[in-house]
Enzyme design. Sequence first.
Site, PDB file in Angstrom:
ATOM      1  N   LYS A 252       0.856  -1.200   0.000  1.00 21.02           N
ATOM      2  CA  LYS A 252       0.000   0.000   0.000  1.00 21.02           C
ATOM      3  C   LYS A 252       0.885   1.241   0.000  1.00 21.02           C
ATOM      4  O   LYS A 252       1.799   1.360   0.817  1.00 21.02           O
ATOM      5  CB  LYS A 252      -0.936  -0.009   1.219  1.00 21.02           C
ATOM      6  CG  LYS A 252      -1.769   1.276   1.361  1.00 21.02           C
ATOM      7  CD  LYS A 252      -2.817   1.194   2.476  1.00 21.02           C
ATOM      8  CE  LYS A 252      -3.450   2.550   2.769  1.00 21.02           C
ATOM      9  NZ  LYS A 252      -4.437   2.535   3.868  1.00 21.02           N
ATOM     10  N   ASP A 257      -2.468   9.982   4.157  1.00 21.51           N
ATOM     11  CA  ASP A 257      -3.886   9.657   4.224  1.00 21.51           C
ATOM     12  C   ASP A 257      -4.579  10.631   5.178  1.00 21.51           C
ATOM     13  O   ASP A 257      -4.593  10.438   6.389  1.00 21.51           O
ATOM     14  CB  ASP A 257      -4.068   8.210   4.707  1.00 21.51           C
ATOM     15  CG  ASP A 257      -5.541   7.823   4.790  1.00 21.51           C
ATOM     16  OD1 ASP A 257      -6.389   8.581   4.279  1.00 21.51           O
ATOM     17  OD2 ASP A 257      -5.834   6.752   5.370  1.00 21.51           O
ATOM     18  N   LYS A 264     -10.109  12.702   8.537  1.00 23.39           N
ATOM     19  CA  LYS A 264      -9.768  12.138   9.845  1.00 23.39           C
ATOM     20  C   LYS A 264      -9.834  13.240  10.895  1.00 23.39           C
ATOM     21  O   LYS A 264      -9.456  14.383  10.611  1.00 23.39           O
ATOM     22  CB  LYS A 264      -8.346  11.561   9.825  1.00 23.39           C
ATOM     23  CG  LYS A 264      -8.221  10.264   9.044  1.00 23.39           C
ATOM     24  CD  LYS A 264      -6.835   9.679   9.156  1.00 23.39           C
ATOM     25  CE  LYS A 264      -6.670   8.451   8.275  1.00 23.39           C
ATOM     26  NZ  LYS A 264      -7.444   7.277   8.726  1.00 23.39           N
ATOM     27  N   ASP A 275       1.319   5.694   5.936  1.00 19.34           N
ATOM     28  CA  ASP A 275       0.361   4.916   5.152  1.00 19.34           C
ATOM     29  C   ASP A 275       0.972   4.354   3.856  1.00 19.34           C
ATOM     30  O   ASP A 275       0.311   3.660   3.107  1.00 19.34           O
ATOM     31  CB  ASP A 275      -0.892   5.754   4.861  1.00 19.34           C
ATOM     32  CG  ASP A 275      -2.160   4.926   4.939  1.00 19.34           C
ATOM     33  OD1 ASP A 275      -2.109   3.811   5.503  1.00 19.34           O
ATOM     34  OD2 ASP A 275      -3.195   5.385   4.411  1.00 19.34           O
ATOM     35  N   ASP A 335     -12.172   7.434   3.484  1.00 20.30           N
ATOM     36  CA  ASP A 335     -11.014   7.063   4.311  1.00 20.30           C
ATOM     37  C   ASP A 335     -10.677   5.572   4.169  1.00 20.30           C
ATOM     38  O   ASP A 335      -9.641   5.121   4.633  1.00 20.30           O
ATOM     39  CB  ASP A 335     -11.298   7.415   5.775  1.00 20.30           C
ATOM     40  CG  ASP A 335     -10.033   7.496   6.608  1.00 20.30           C
ATOM     41  OD1 ASP A 335      -8.926   7.464   6.017  1.00 20.30           O
ATOM     42  OD2 ASP A 335     -10.149   7.588   7.845  1.00 20.30           O
ATOM     43  N   GLU A 337      -9.540   4.158   1.639  1.00 16.94           N
ATOM     44  CA  GLU A 337      -8.957   4.370   0.311  1.00 16.94           C
ATOM     45  C   GLU A 337      -7.910   3.326  -0.055  1.00 16.94           C
ATOM     46  O   GLU A 337      -7.695   3.051  -1.229  1.00 16.94           O
ATOM     47  CB  GLU A 337      -8.326   5.777   0.253  1.00 16.94           C
ATOM     48  CG  GLU A 337      -6.915   5.902   0.847  1.00 16.94           C
ATOM     49  CD  GLU A 337      -6.804   5.542   2.317  1.00 16.94           C
ATOM     50  OE1 GLU A 337      -7.809   5.688   3.029  1.00 16.94           O
ATOM     51  OE2 GLU A 337      -5.732   5.083   2.755  1.00 16.94           O
ATOM     52  N   ARG A 339      -7.777   0.122   0.188  1.00 14.73           N
ATOM     53  CA  ARG A 339      -8.270  -1.051  -0.545  1.00 14.73           C
ATOM     54  C   ARG A 339      -8.609  -0.709  -1.986  1.00 14.73           C
ATOM     55  O   ARG A 339      -8.580  -1.578  -2.849  1.00 14.73           O
ATOM     56  CB  ARG A 339      -9.463  -1.668   0.203  1.00 14.73           C
ATOM     57  CG  ARG A 339     -10.686  -0.821   0.255  1.00 14.73           C
ATOM     58  CD  ARG A 339     -11.682  -1.284   1.294  1.00 14.73           C
ATOM     59  NE  ARG A 339     -11.265  -0.935   2.659  1.00 14.73           N
ATOM     60  CZ  ARG A 339     -11.916  -1.311   3.750  1.00 14.73           C
ATOM     61  NH1 ARG A 339     -12.995  -2.055   3.658  1.00 14.73           N
ATOM     62  NH2 ARG A 339     -11.484  -0.939   4.943  1.00 14.73           N
TER      63      ARG A 339
HETATM   64  N1  BES Z   1      -4.662   4.181   6.771  1.00 16.85           N
HETATM   65  C1  BES Z   1      -5.835   3.884   7.480  1.00 16.85           C
HETATM   66  C2  BES Z   1      -5.658   2.746   8.478  1.00 16.85           C
HETATM   67  C3  BES Z   1      -4.716   3.001   9.619  1.00 16.85           C
HETATM   68  C4  BES Z   1      -5.182   3.536  10.808  1.00 16.85           C
HETATM   69  C5  BES Z   1      -3.391   2.643   9.529  1.00 16.85           C
HETATM   70  C6  BES Z   1      -4.316   3.738  11.854  1.00 16.85           C
HETATM   71  C7  BES Z   1      -2.520   2.850  10.581  1.00 16.85           C
HETATM   72  C8  BES Z   1      -2.984   3.393  11.746  1.00 16.85           C
HETATM   73  C9  BES Z   1      -6.945   3.475   6.516  1.00 16.85           C
HETATM   74  O1  BES Z   1      -6.912   4.042   5.258  1.00 16.85           O
HETATM   75  C10 BES Z   1      -8.243   3.866   7.153  1.00 16.85           C
HETATM   76  O2  BES Z   1      -8.426   5.027   7.398  1.00 16.85           O
HETATM   77  N2  BES Z   1      -9.118   2.899   7.397  1.00 16.85           N
HETATM   78  C11 BES Z   1     -10.380   3.127   8.002  1.00 16.85           C
HETATM   79  C12 BES Z   1     -11.413   2.294   7.245  1.00 16.85           C
HETATM   80  C13 BES Z   1     -12.835   2.583   7.645  1.00 16.85           C
HETATM   81  C14 BES Z   1     -13.246   3.969   7.157  1.00 16.85           C
HETATM   82  C15 BES Z   1     -13.716   1.526   7.015  1.00 16.85           C
HETATM   83  C16 BES Z   1     -10.314   2.696   9.451  1.00 16.85           C
HETATM   84  O3  BES Z   1      -9.713   1.641   9.729  1.00 16.85           O
HETATM   85  O4  BES Z   1     -10.817   3.413  10.292  1.00 16.85           O
HETATM   86 ZN    ZN Z   2      -4.998   4.617   4.593  1.00 14.14          ZN
HETATM   87 ZN    ZN Z   3      -7.854   5.965   5.200  1.00 13.83          ZN
END
Ligand code: BES
Ligand code: ZN
Ligand code: ZN
Length: 503
Positions: A252, A257, A264, A275, A335, A337, A339
Amino acid sequence: MNYKFSKYISEDAIKVQIVNTDNVEKFLSSELLKLTKFEGKYKQILHLPESKSVYIGVTKESTIKSIDVWNKVDYYELGANLVNSLAKTNYSKFVLEGFSNTDNSIEVQKENLMRFCLGMYQAAWHLDSFLPENKAKTKKIILSISESDIHLKTLELEKEIDALTKGIILTRELIELPPQVINPSTIGEKINSELGDNPNISITLLDKAKLEQMKMGAFLAVGRASIHAPVLAHIVLTPSKNVKHRIALIGKGLTYDSGGLDIKISGFMKTMKIDMGGAATMFGIIKALSLLKLNHTEVHWISAFAENMLGGDAYKADDILTSYSGQTIEVFNTDAEGRLTLADALTYATLQNPDYIIDAATLTGACMRAVTEYFTALMGNDQELIDSLQEAFIEEQEKTVYVPMAEILREQVQGEIADLINTGKDPSMGGHITAGLFLSHFVDQNLFRNSELDIHSPKAYKWAHLDIAGSVYNKYKNSIGVDGATGQTVRSLVKFIQKIDIA
Ligand code: BES
Ligand code: ZN
Ligand code: ZN
């Protein structure tokens, strides 16, 4: 580089003696042992400044009955622990001794020595490029091996230590560097400068125009609001002999992000430079492998680099994206993103016809909550692949947990007006698992419906997914005394690939 191996034992080097509870009396008088309470137990360190020597205990006697496979003697930790304990001293030259005073086989002794050196070098590294010299924390380390252990130090071992150290430091550096330095506009330059000289490496960078032409609709949407145009990097490392195995590594590559329009909340945005940790991990692995050389394994590294930002042109919840595979995805949350970028990168990976596809991604906060910031969650669709990955992780003592991608959760990512949705319907339902299930739709060509891909006999690829959201970056000091980027996963995947190479 801040480290090196030296052939010569310098007069002013500090002597590092490895001891265990059985042989400690051979090295230290009973009065001294009594006085210092040093017994040779795991992680005990006795520093005797007058004689410029330090004794390190390695005997682990757990008083708590534990079946934790990670709770073993770890020479990587021991090496790091030494550097951390001497952080306030000025030592830079070390002579290592005592690795062969055990019943272990020569092979194990060598591995112990190797991991010890790796741990020392990692504990000694810190990102200093934004600090004045007097605040720099990186330590210079020059290692040599005592006469009694010299047979353990082969050229091969030295090469392996050097390759892994460079790989892991590269990974950590890329993650630590700020997003205005590492972004989709600059990453190509970095890839070229690190790998460009190697005649066994080919570098392809697909720019926005090319990606548009290829119809990578999911990846492109994510990067649209950034001033840095998305770029897909495809690096191929060719082996020295005939190709018998092909592995695709996908990382990734969100260089930042912000969450996008589903922004966020502050506090959660800080650290989102990490990220691209999956891409940085694969970059470090390619770096290490390029120095180690493979005989029969062709390794592909593919990363879709983008920055998830806000703006008038940003993609939004309710958009329906057509992925490179042709499957459509309704955006529920901008968020989620990672995937979307991975969907197109995985699709692209299948077109290389690899034996295995392995992705690493800082994919979900749910993963971090589920397995803590010390563990990687390991998912996948092939038992044999999962088993050999787990074996490599256990050997390298890099913490992972296998998480089954329970089929019952698949409906969580199935759409009503598009093939898929980019979140789970119920956020309380294992976000790391539903993210894994989402990705699984992009390694099975039977599900693809982009006729331009020209796939004649569709294949479901063997695939493993590593959610490294926690393990890539530690807020709290980890077991090697490091906080921030860990470089975790590099050693295990290098080990896994080396094993395939000789299979
Ligand atoms: N990059 C984040 C996941 C992340 C969070 C990595 C904390 C490292 C530390 C990812 O893109 C994300 O924001 N995922 C969301 C998905 C949700 C909106 C379905 C999440 O996990 O909150
Ligand atoms: Zn992310
Ligand atoms: Zn994200």
